[in-house]
Scaffold this motif. Structure first.
Motif, PDB file in Angstrom:
ATOM      1  N   LEU A  24       0.825  -1.204   0.000  1.00  0.00           N
ATOM      2  CA  LEU A  24       0.000   0.000   0.000  1.00  0.00           C
ATOM      3  C   LEU A  24       0.859   1.255   0.000  1.00  0.00           C
ATOM      4  O   LEU A  24       0.651   2.171  -0.804  1.00  0.00           O
ATOM      5  N   SER A  27       2.500   1.699  -3.336  1.00  0.00           N
ATOM      6  CA  SER A  27       1.645   2.169  -4.423  1.00  0.00           C
ATOM      7  C   SER A  27       1.210   3.613  -4.193  1.00  0.00           C
ATOM      8  O   SER A  27       1.061   4.386  -5.133  1.00  0.00           O
ATOM      9  N   MET A  28       1.041   3.999  -2.911  1.00  0.00           N
ATOM     10  CA  MET A  28       0.683   5.398  -2.665  1.00  0.00           C
ATOM     11  C   MET A  28       1.826   6.335  -3.004  1.00  0.00           C
ATOM     12  O   MET A  28       1.623   7.421  -3.543  1.00  0.00           O
ATOM     13  N   ASP A  66     -10.332   8.843  -1.252  1.00  0.00           N
ATOM     14  CA  ASP A  66     -11.131   7.644  -1.024  1.00  0.00           C
ATOM     15  C   ASP A  66     -10.283   6.515  -0.445  1.00  0.00           C
ATOM     16  O   ASP A  66     -10.430   5.354  -0.779  1.00  0.00           O
ATOM     17  N   GLN A  67      -9.339   6.882   0.434  1.00  0.00           N
ATOM     18  CA  GLN A  67      -8.381   5.896   0.908  1.00  0.00           C
ATOM     19  C   GLN A  67      -8.860   5.107   2.122  1.00  0.00           C
ATOM     20  O   GLN A  67      -8.233   4.124   2.492  1.00  0.00           O
ATOM     21  N   GLY A 108      -7.069 -14.717  -7.636  1.00  0.00           N
ATOM     22  CA  GLY A 108      -8.203 -13.844  -7.338  1.00  0.00           C
ATOM     23  C   GLY A 108      -8.897 -14.313  -6.073  1.00  0.00           C
ATOM     24  O   GLY A 108      -8.314 -15.027  -5.267  1.00  0.00           O
ATOM     25  N   ALA A 212       0.852 -13.025  -3.004  1.00  0.00           N
ATOM     26  CA  ALA A 212      -0.071 -12.977  -4.138  1.00  0.00           C
ATOM     27  C   ALA A 212       0.596 -12.342  -5.352  1.00  0.00           C
ATOM     28  O   ALA A 212       0.366 -12.735  -6.489  1.00  0.00           O
ATOM     29  N   ALA A 213       1.441 -11.342  -5.092  1.00  0.00           N
ATOM     30  CA  ALA A 213       2.051 -10.636  -6.204  1.00  0.00           C
ATOM     31  C   ALA A 213       3.025 -11.512  -6.970  1.00  0.00           C
ATOM     32  O   ALA A 213       3.259 -11.314  -8.158  1.00  0.00           O
ATOM     33  N   ARG A 259     -15.846  -9.406  -9.524  1.00  0.00           N
ATOM     34  CA  ARG A 259     -16.475  -8.286  -8.830  1.00  0.00           C
ATOM     35  C   ARG A 259     -17.315  -8.771  -7.650  1.00  0.00           C
ATOM     36  O   ARG A 259     -17.247  -8.241  -6.559  1.00  0.00           O
ATOM     37  N   GLU A 262     -15.282  -9.853  -4.821  1.00  0.00           N
ATOM     38  CA  GLU A 262     -14.615  -8.710  -4.179  1.00  0.00           C
ATOM     39  C   GLU A 262     -15.593  -7.915  -3.329  1.00  0.00           C
ATOM     40  O   GLU A 262     -15.270  -7.465  -2.241  1.00  0.00           O
ATOM     41  N   GLU A 263     -16.782  -7.753  -3.855  1.00  0.00           N
ATOM     42  CA  GLU A 263     -17.778  -6.983  -3.117  1.00  0.00           C
ATOM     43  C   GLU A 263     -18.183  -7.725  -1.837  1.00  0.00           C
ATOM     44  O   GLU A 263     -18.508  -7.131  -0.836  1.00  0.00           O
ATOM     45  N   SER A 269      -9.107  -6.608  -2.736  1.00  0.00           N
ATOM     46  CA  SER A 269      -7.914  -7.178  -3.368  1.00  0.00           C
ATOM     47  C   SER A 269      -6.843  -6.118  -3.570  1.00  0.00           C
ATOM     48  O   SER A 269      -5.735  -6.396  -3.926  1.00  0.00           O
ATOM     49  N   ARG A 270      -7.220  -4.869  -3.349  1.00  0.00           N
ATOM     50  CA  ARG A 270      -6.250  -3.788  -3.520  1.00  0.00           C
ATOM     51  C   ARG A 270      -5.226  -3.806  -2.390  1.00  0.00           C
ATOM     52  O   ARG A 270      -5.443  -4.452  -1.374  1.00  0.00           O
ATOM     53  N   PRO A 271      -4.133  -3.082  -2.538  1.00  0.00           N
ATOM     54  CA  PRO A 271      -3.173  -3.003  -1.438  1.00  0.00           C
ATOM     55  C   PRO A 271      -3.858  -2.423  -0.208  1.00  0.00           C
ATOM     56  O   PRO A 271      -4.672  -1.504  -0.330  1.00  0.00           O
TER      57      PRO A 271
END
Lengths: 591, 481
Positions: A24, A27-28, A66-67, A108, A212-213, A259, A262-263, A269-271
């Motif tokens: 995270l 990426s930020m 939106d973090q 995923g 995962a990466a 989707r 994830e929802e 799944s994001r950092p």
């Protein structure tokens, strides 16, 4: 909740170096275009309010870009029930586990494959003749009942297999022996191990982004040809168009499934950054397991920079497994205000030295000092045993004083009490306790007067908080006056020759340590019973305890010990309280 | 297929009614949730040209894919936002410098919010000299402008307009180190870019999109070369056509339109697109749902039953702004639609309270009542009353009654005098993206001739006519004037 507004401020900083930065943070920083290790990345405030007997929180400051979604808190409260959480049907924790596993393997978060297998198994089951026969019988009836208007058909078939179905049919079990056949339901497993299993499952359910990466899941996407859209020359244009359209359709469907999962998932799944807050992790745990739990958690955090683990604990074994810099002490100060002091941030004299000593000496028994509001530091375990005996005599028949002595933390430091412990616990303005008394030997000639140590200055330590009291010249002679009968009795038991007369000087001569010659005095040898000091103290304590039980309180409390108890027990906060609520607040702090 | 294909350089040619926004939204989701990109945490970004278009796309996207689709860092933004991101990055990296050293700028839509405009020829331009962003005074034709000293003060405190941002970028893009930085920035932050209404792009937009393509991003361009209407704002449809050829971008054509409910209208649309000659059925305007024309002026001239949503394209004067406020009062009541330039009018009047129209509702109604009396002094009286209303909510003052200032009210009065319910009048620009059952179009002689010859999408007028004639579900009629 108390009155007034309450809020929690949260700040999140980048790691000090890129090598330990979380996905995270990386990426930020990439997004901001400039690496800024160590800088505060983001901060926000959450307001707390009452909500039908619970505490509700809401974001007071907008989180940039939106973090907020990237920061997840996993809270295992003290009142958690691991058995319930893990074994309850439809618990989503198992689904989260499966998804995290899938994500760790690069696939995923979609559990379609597993669902399909479950579905196939059930489909087989429903093919059974018995079920078929039942269907037929109901069908005849239903036909008669419904066909007049619109015929309906009954089926006994498998339920819709969604992710919760998987959680419903699978169950976590625990075995004390290796082998699936030994697995037992959690209800009948050891509480401590279920607690550990709970923590293990929580940790496992947080997807490991570094893994995962790097993982690849070739089974998941057979067509790795992203970006290439070459059409095989052998096919006619129409066929290839159709194939392409079908491929696009598959991709859309796959994206849709992605989707949904994830929802549905707690973890995106994001950092992300995950804070795991475990209250009382020591619940039902053997001390050894407490140590290993705290150490393992520290190791895991080092390996996974996106994880942060906060433990809240009263367990000395948990505390001693952490380095002092990781400890934050929560208490109320004299005015009743809640304070929270990070040992790493304490502003104290000789900091480096104090920290070094703290790291060396803060073991299970000494770390008890961190939990006490009023405490006494003594030199050795024998002092500890004797001082409490005198405490009970000091308390007399006063119930409050008796319980005070019962609960008083008397921490043996193992050596003469030096400055580090006092600095750590009671530096002015940085106090970790309310009152701290130190009992140490003056180790001076009997004729001399004890003097206060040089490090004890009013600037460094508030005299209302810290008091150093001396046993002059050591403990044994200092308790002699008025207690000669007891000392004589114990000397008799130990078959040590009783000096005549039995007075302070005689006891001092009996137990004194050898001294080397200095410029001002000649050397003196050890007293005849110097090597039996410990034995003497234990025996004396045993005798006093015995007499206490039989109600024969004929013990004299020496003045210096009386001073300690009066100081520690005292409830007057200040000579001139400027706030009338202070006195009661200080009482609160004791609770 | 257009939304699901793994093609990295894709142009989706989306004619009227083919569900362009839906395809863009589908495509966004397909890229956002694509299996290959699971561990690629860069953003999927969709851009459009106006705030209205972005919020429309955002809504569609959330409806199809749920709010999770737009979780950080994925986003739908205007190209203006992208431009500022890029400029900010260049300032931050030290490749460009703002005169006062600011690296964070406050970007506003227009200077009008800061001051009343005055009649002046003094303006300014942005230029870049070895990495330094500079401003210089220039003289242009006199018009209503915000005074240059106000602008200078704001620029020096790190405030600028979107146009300034664009000018600064445009002036520095020839520098190869800046182009490199922008490409690197694209790669670092973004994995896929979707551009909606790509034919509205101007030279700078096209360059920035091309940098994204060069940087290897998955780039999807969506648009209709027949509906490029913003040449007057600097759009360069031919630049996009060149870009498509130069980058070897694959084209997918969306053939199925969901708009046409009538074979004749379907035939009309396909004839127009094929460049075949067409002639429209003439009609009176009582049977239509909306009347379209290329300019506002044509609409005002086309008959008193037609009520256009604007007097003209907005110039910025206070009198025009006041009249627009009054027009808005009428259109909101009659059509439930805001006057086209309401936002600009409020800005020009220095009003930042968006609820002002409700607050002055009854006062504006009084002005309308004066106007509706239709006697000799009606227009002048209404104008004075309107000036009073404006005085109560704005620091701007209306000039004394003069034909140039009152004629808008006179136009409006003629509409109020008409007995029947007014018919909505829109320019083709405003009608773009909309659809109605029956559409009337007002055409000049030369425009009618263009239809008789057959349209060519390289001609701007032809594109406007095409848009006007493809808004109807059932029928497109020619309004007799």
């Amino acid at each position: 909740m108390g009155e007034g507004e309450r809020s929690v401020e949260v700040e999140w900083t980048y790691a000090d170096s890129d090598s330990v930065e979380s996905p995270l943070g990386a990426s930020m920083q990439a997004r901001s275009g400039r690496p800024t290790p160590g800088a505060t990345a983001i901060g926000w405030t959450r307001g707390l309010s009452r909500d039908l007997g619970r505490v509700a929180s809401r974001l007071l400051t907008p989180v940039e870009g939106d973090q907020a979604d990237a920061f997840r808190l996993v809270y295992l409260p003290a009142w958690r029930n691991p058995v319930d959480e893990l074994a309850r049907r439809e618990a989503r924790i198992l689904v989260e586990l499966l998804r995290a596993q899938r994500q760790n393997s690069g696939g995923g978060r979609d559990l379609t494959g597993l669902r399909a297998r479950a579905s196939a198994l059930l489909e087989q089951l429903t093919g059974d003749g018995l079920i078929r026969a039942v269907e037929e019988r109901i069908s005849t009836h239903l036909q008669a009942l419904s066909a007049g208007v619109s015929r309906n058909w009954p089926y006994v078939r498998n339920q819709v297999i969604d992710d919760t179905y998987l959680a419903r049919v699978l169950e976590l079990m625990l075995a004390v022996l290796e082998g699936r056949e030994h697995a037992r339901p959690l209800e009948v497993s050891g509480l401590g191990y279920v607690n550990l299993l709970h923590i293990a499952v929580i940790l496992a359910a947080i997807p490991d982004q570094l893994i995962a990466a790097t993982a690849d899941d070739p089974a998941e996407h057979p067509d790795n040809a992203e970006g290439e859209c070459g059409t095989p020359s052998a096919e006619s244009p129409v066929e290839s168009d159709l194939a392409e359209a079908a491929d696009a359709e598959v991709r859309l469907r796959q994206a849709q499934a992605e989707r949904e999962s994830e929802e549905d998932s707690f973890f995106p799944s994001r950092p992300l950054h995950v804070t795991v807050l475990i209250e009382e992790p020591e619940a039902h745990l053997h001390p050894q397991l407490q140590h290993s739990l705290a150490r393992y958690l520290q190791r895991i955090v080092r390996r996974r920079p996106e994880l942060q683990i906060i433990l809240s604990s009263h367990a000395t074994d948990i505390i001693t497994s952490c380095s002092p810099e990781q400890i934050i002490v929560l208490r109320r100060d004299r005015d009743g205000r809640r304070v929270c002091r990070g040992i790493a941030e304490l502003d104290i004299p000789d900091r480096a030295e104090v920290m070094r000593k703290t790291r060396l000496h803060l073991d299970a028994s000494r770390s008890a000092a961190l939990f006490a509001e009023r405490l006494l530091l003594v030199e050795g375990v024998t002092d500890a045993a004797l001082v409490r005996e005198f405490g009970w005599v000091w308390a007399g028949s006063d119930e409050d004083k008796r319980s005070f002595v019962d609960a008083l933390s008397i921490v043996p430091m193992g050596t003469k009490v030096g400055s580090w412990a006092v600095r750590l616990l009671a530096t002015r303005g940085q106090e970790l306790c309310d009152r701290l008394a130190v009992l140490r030997d003056s180790d001076k000639e009997l004729e001399d007067r004890p003097t206060q140590p040089k490090w004890l200055t009013d600037a460094a330590h508030d005299p209302r908080v810290v008091r150093v009291v001396h046993s002059h010249p050591t403990l044994e002679p200092s308790i002699t006056s008025g207690n000669e009968i007891h000392i004589k009795a114990v000397l008799d038991i130990l078959r040590i020759e009783v000096p005549e007369p039995l007075d302070v000087r005689a006891v001092h001569e009996l137990f004194r340590s050898p001294r080397k010659a200095t410029a001002t005095r000649a050397s003196s040898p050890a007293g005849p019973a110097a090597s039996r000091k410990g034995e003497f103290a234990l025996e004396l304590a045993a005798r006093l305890a015995e007499r206490r039980d039989s109600g024969a309180a004929d013990l004299a409390v020496p003045d210096h010990l009386r001073e300690i108890f009066d100081f520690l027990y005292s409830t007057d906060v200040d000579e001139t309280p400027d706030d009338p609520s202070e006195a009661s607040a200080a009482n609160d702090a004791q609770e | 297929m257009a939304s699901g294909t793994p093609e990295k350089r894709l142009f989706i040619d989306a004619g009227p009614g083919t569900g362009k926004t839906t395809v863009a939204a589908q495509r966004f989701g397909a890229l956002r949730f694509s299996a290959e990109a699971r561990n690629d945490h860069r953003s999927v970004t969709a851009v459009s040209f106006t705030k209205a278009a972005t919020s429309n796309l955002r809504r569609r996207l959330t409806r199809i894919w749920g709010p999770v689709a737009l979780g950080w860092p994925h986003r739908v933004v205007t190209l203006d936002t992208i431009m500022y991101d890029l400029l900010h990055d260049l300032l931050d990296a030290g490749l460009l410098r703002w005169p006062t050293g600011h690296t964070e700028l406050t970007v506003v839509d227009s200077w009008n919010a800061f001051s009343q405009s005055a009649w002046t020829d003094a303006s300014y331009e942005v230029f870049v000299e070895s990495g330094e962003i500079r401003f210089r005074r220039i003289t242009l034709n006199s018009t209503s402008r915000v005074p240059i000293r106000v602008i200078k003060e704001k620029l020096m405190s790190g405030i600028c307009t979107h146009q300034d941002v664009r000018d600064a970028l445009e002036a520095s893009l020839n520098d190869s180190s800046i182009a490199d930085r922008i490409r690197a920035r694209w790669v670092k932050t973004t994995r896929a870019l979707i551009v909606d209404e790509v034919f509205d792009a101007n030279e700078l937009d096209a360059k920035v999109i091309e940098l994204a393509i060069e940087a290897g991003l998955s780039v999807t361009l969506v648009g209709d070369p027949w509906q490029a209407l913003y040449v007057f704002r600097g759009a360069r449809p031919e630049a996009i056509r060149d870009l498509l050829l130069r980058t070897g971008t694959r084209t997918l054509v969306l053939n199925d339109s969901f708009r046409w409910r009538d074979p004749a209208q379907r035939q009309l649309a396909s004839d127009l697109r094929a460049g075949r000659a067409v002639s429209l059925v003439p009609s009176d305007h009582h049977a239509v749902d909306v009347v379209l024309a290329v300019t506002w002026k044509q609409l005002w001239a086309a008959g008193e039953r037609i009520l256009p949503l604007a007097f003209q394209s907005f110039k910025g004067g206070s009198e025009e702004a006041a009249a627009t406020l009054l027009l808005n009062h009428v259109t909101s009541t009659v059509f439930g639609r805001q006057a086209t330039y309401l936002t600009e009018a409020l800005l020009a009047l220095g009003i930042d309270d968006p609820d002002i129209t409700d607050q002055v509702y009854s006062k504006l109604q009084d002005v309308l009542d004066l106007l509706a009396r239709n006697d000799k002094m009606a227009v002048t009286n209404a104008y004075s009353a309107l000036a009073e209303v404006i005085k109560s909510v704005s620091s701007r003052q209306l000039r004394p009654a003069h034909h140039a200032h009152t004629r808008r009210l006179a136009d409006l009065a003629s509409r109020l005098a008409h007995a029947d319910k007014p018919i909505l009048g829109l320019t083709t620009h405003q009608a773009k993206g909309g659809e109605w059952d029956v559409v009337g179009v007002v055409l000049s002689r030369s425009e009618r001739d263009r239809l008789l010859i057959g349209l060519d999408n390289a001609e701007e007028t032809d594109r406007k006519l095409y848009v006007a004639c493809t808004r109807a579900r059932y029928r497109t009629l020619l309004i007799n004037t």
